[in-house]
Design a protein around this motif. Structure first.
Motif: not given
Length: 666
Positions: A510-533
């Motif tokens: 509709x805007x021919x290639x221009x738009x304001x960024x949308x906000x992503x919804x919260x994650x469905x699941x988050x897991x702590x897989x490691x103790x660091x990066x």
């Protein structure tokens, strides 16, 4: 005034003279040498330059097969005009009909007769067929030339560009910045041995730069570029003549009897940070060769081939559009340009890294038995994006806090399957992990050469290291676009980005290639897989339609979880539901950071680490059992890529390529 080689005639007998005059009018005059007599001159065409403050041309060249003229002007624009070798007869015949004698020259006085200009109105004033306005900035185009069917232009912006002609329109394929110190490029010389010499000025020195070696061949102090000069080279000597303080100076250099031999050419000037295999190319009469793309801290990306037989890496093309390091690469395979026909490889390449910069290219690779590398590669620059440029376009930005200018893209992943019956869109979408704590989604429209930020989320609140997009399809054909992201705290988040992609596609249409960024919804699941990066992440699908998510960490551990995707039935759980069915962890799997991991099969895993060990793992009974370990030779491993090949006897083999302080294929 400027000279150009006359199309179809030897340069020692005829040439084309282009003259810019008042009101942007440019004349094409044919000048023919006659021994002992004044040159014979004929008016061939009249052209109208586009309006600008300094309205004159600076260089030109003919495309005789297409009967077209390409010229550059003082404003930095490239212009395409029609030209026909028969057009000049109109002015000549008209002048004769109107009572003129010889339309150009009168031999008795040996002076030029002005009748060809008096009757120039008989020729139409042609407007440009194609205009690339300000392509080389406000400092002007310095030269334009053709080589092997492509057009090359140079300018005083420190860049030379490769273009092609398509439906009588000029199209930029890519730009090259030869050397950071070479701000003023004047000419390009294509040598017989395949090298490209870039001639220009750096400060008060005349510089000849070789694209093959990436070094200066000559550096001659002359006072700078504001002077008349000429350069000529041959196998025996190099000569540079210039005017300085009213004196004609000559620099002469004889060919060196012995040049230093390069034993092993380098792929990059610094460590290689990422590598991706594009695919295999069949070459008649040769073995199949693998095409790779690497990115480096030296701010370039390199398209290259690795051959098992020769054990050599041969660069095909270098991409130098980044202003900071290249940290990550991503591909979208698929048809694009048909220049190479239906054979070969065609892919969209995304490269990203420092200074929040993303570049997009179309790569076309095909077998070419005549070339030294046996593979021909064409690179077309499609689009680019930088967050600070996006910031400059924001309204009321003085009320907002500017994002970190040192934001880096740590990882890219192309969202698969975005063009479907439910979502028939030409847009492709790209997910990016960012050092400022955000996960961003970009949209690309290749036809319009547009790359747009469409959605983002700062859920992680810390540097996001890895991102991986995957597609889930239910039995009924319904699709969900899912995303996995991992951060420096060891967490892995799973997102459903189907809604934002559909909304973004509608908004972009509709805007021919221009738009304001949308906000992503919260994650469905988050897991702590490691103790660091989390330094490595890969997702593989099982035959049952579930997903194995494998990750490796800074602490040397490996984590694998089995993910099930279900469709929520109730109102409260409408949408996508993710469930972690099984988790397997192997602490201290390696003695250093795990920077590469791949799910080869549901029961087979491959990991690589900075400890220079490549380990094959078997998953059984809820644990990871090492099968074999191979030591590789690349220090400071940065990334791993894998692929499978079915050999002639039906045997399945896995290949991998590793990069860091070097490149190795196993």
């Amino acid at each position: 005034l400027s000279w150009a080689p006359h199309p179809g005639l030897p340069p020692d007998t005829a040439a084309a003279l282009l003259a810019s005059g008042p009101d942007g009018e440019m004349l094409w005059l044919d000048v023919t040498h006659r021994s002992g007599q004044a040159p014979w001159v004929r008016l061939m065409g009249r052209y109208l330059l586009p309006p600008c403050k300094q309205r004159w041309h600076t260089c030109a060249t003919f495309l005789p097969q297409e009967e077209l003229l390409v010229c550059g002007d003082r404003r930095g624009s490239l212009l395409l005009f029609p030209c026909s070798s028969s057009s000049g007869w109109a002015a000549e015949s008209t002048s004769i009909v109107n009572g003129g004698t010889d339309p150009v020259v009168q031999d008795s006085s040996n002076e030029l007769e002005p009748s060809c200009l008096l009757h120039k109105g008989a020729l139409p004033l042609e407007s440009p067929l194609s205009v690339l306005f300000g392509l080389h900035g406000k400092t002007g185009v310095t030269s334009v030339t053709t080589h092997r069917g492509y057009i090359y232009s140079t300018g005083r912006d420190g860049v030379y560009r490769q273009l092609r002609l398509r439906d009588q329109q000029l199209e930029v394929l890519q730009k090259h910045r030869p050397s950071k110190g070479l701000q003023w490029i004047e000419e390009l010389h294509f040598t017989s041995d395949g090298d490209l010499l870039v001639l220009g000025f750096h400060a008060d020195n005349f510089v000849v730069w070789s694209s093959r070696t990436g070094e200066n061949v000559h550096c001659i102090p002359c006072g700078g570029g504001h002077r008349s000069w000429s350069y000529c080279s041959s196998p025996l000597a190099k000569v540079f003549a210039f005017i300085k303080s009213g004196d004609v100076m000559l620099y002469h250099c004889e060919a060196e009897p012995c040049k230093p031999q390069v034993l092993l050419p380098s792929l990059h000037g610094r460590e290689i940070t990422c590598v991706r295999r594009l695919g295999a190319v069949e070459v008649p009469g040769h073995a199949t060769v693998n095409v790779f793309v690497t990115g480096s801290e030296d701010t370039t990306a390199c398209v290259l081939i690795l051959s098992e037989n020769s054990r050599a890496a041969v660069p095909l093309a270098r991409l130098s559009d980044h202003i900071s390091s290249v940290r990550t690469l991503a591909f979208a395979m698929g048809p694009g340009d048909k220049s190479f026909g239906d054979e070969g490889l065609s892919a969209l390449l995304f490269s990203a890294g420092g200074r929040a910069q993303i570049e997009c290219y179309r790569l076309l690779c095909a077998g070419d038995a005549e070339s030294e590398s046996a593979v021909a590669c064409q690179v077309i620059h499609v689009a680019s994006h930088r967050l600070d440029k996006h910031w400059e376009k924001k309204k009321n930005r003085h009320k907002l806090v500017k994002m970190d200018p040192e934001t880096r893209y740590m990882s890219l992943s192309v969202v698969p399957g975005t063009s479907t019956k439910q979502l028939p869109t030409p847009w492709k979408f790209l997910a990016a992990a960012c050092s400022d704590g955000s996960v961003r989604i970009f949209g690309l429209l290749e036809a319009a050469q547009t790359l747009v930020l469409v959605a983002e989320s700062f859920h992680h609140q810390r540097c996001v290291l890895k991102v991986e997009a995957f597609l889930h399809t239910w039995a009924g054909g319904e699709r969900r676009h899912l995303l996995c992201s991992a951060a420096t705290d060891g967490s892995i988040a799973f997102w459903d980005i189907t809604g934002p992609i559909v909304d973004a596609a509608d908004a972009l249409h509709e805007a021919e290639g221009e738009m304001q960024p949308l906000a992503l919804d919260a994650p469905l699941v988050t897991i702590m897989a490691h103790s660091c990066g989390v330094n490595s992440l890969h997702i593989g699908e099982t035959p049952e339609g579930r997903y194995l998510v494998a990750s490796g960490s800074d602490d040397g551990s490996i984590h694998v979880c089995l993910l099930d995707v279900a469709l929520g039935r109730g109102e409260a759980t409408a949408g996508t539901c993710l469930q972690v069915l099984e988790r397997v962890s192997r602490p201290c799997a390696h003695a250093a950071h795990v920077t590469g991991i791949r799910v080869l099969r549901p029961d087979l895993l491959l990991s690589a680490s900075v400890d220079q060990r490549l380990t094959l793992w078997k998953q059984c009974s809820g644990e990871l059992v090492p099968l074999s370990t191979t030591f590789f030779h690349v220090p400071d491993l940065a990334e791993l890529d894998c692929w499978e090949v079915v050999e002639a006897g039906g045997e399945l083999r896995y290949y991998c390529v590793l990069c860091g302080q070097g490149l190795e294929m196993l």
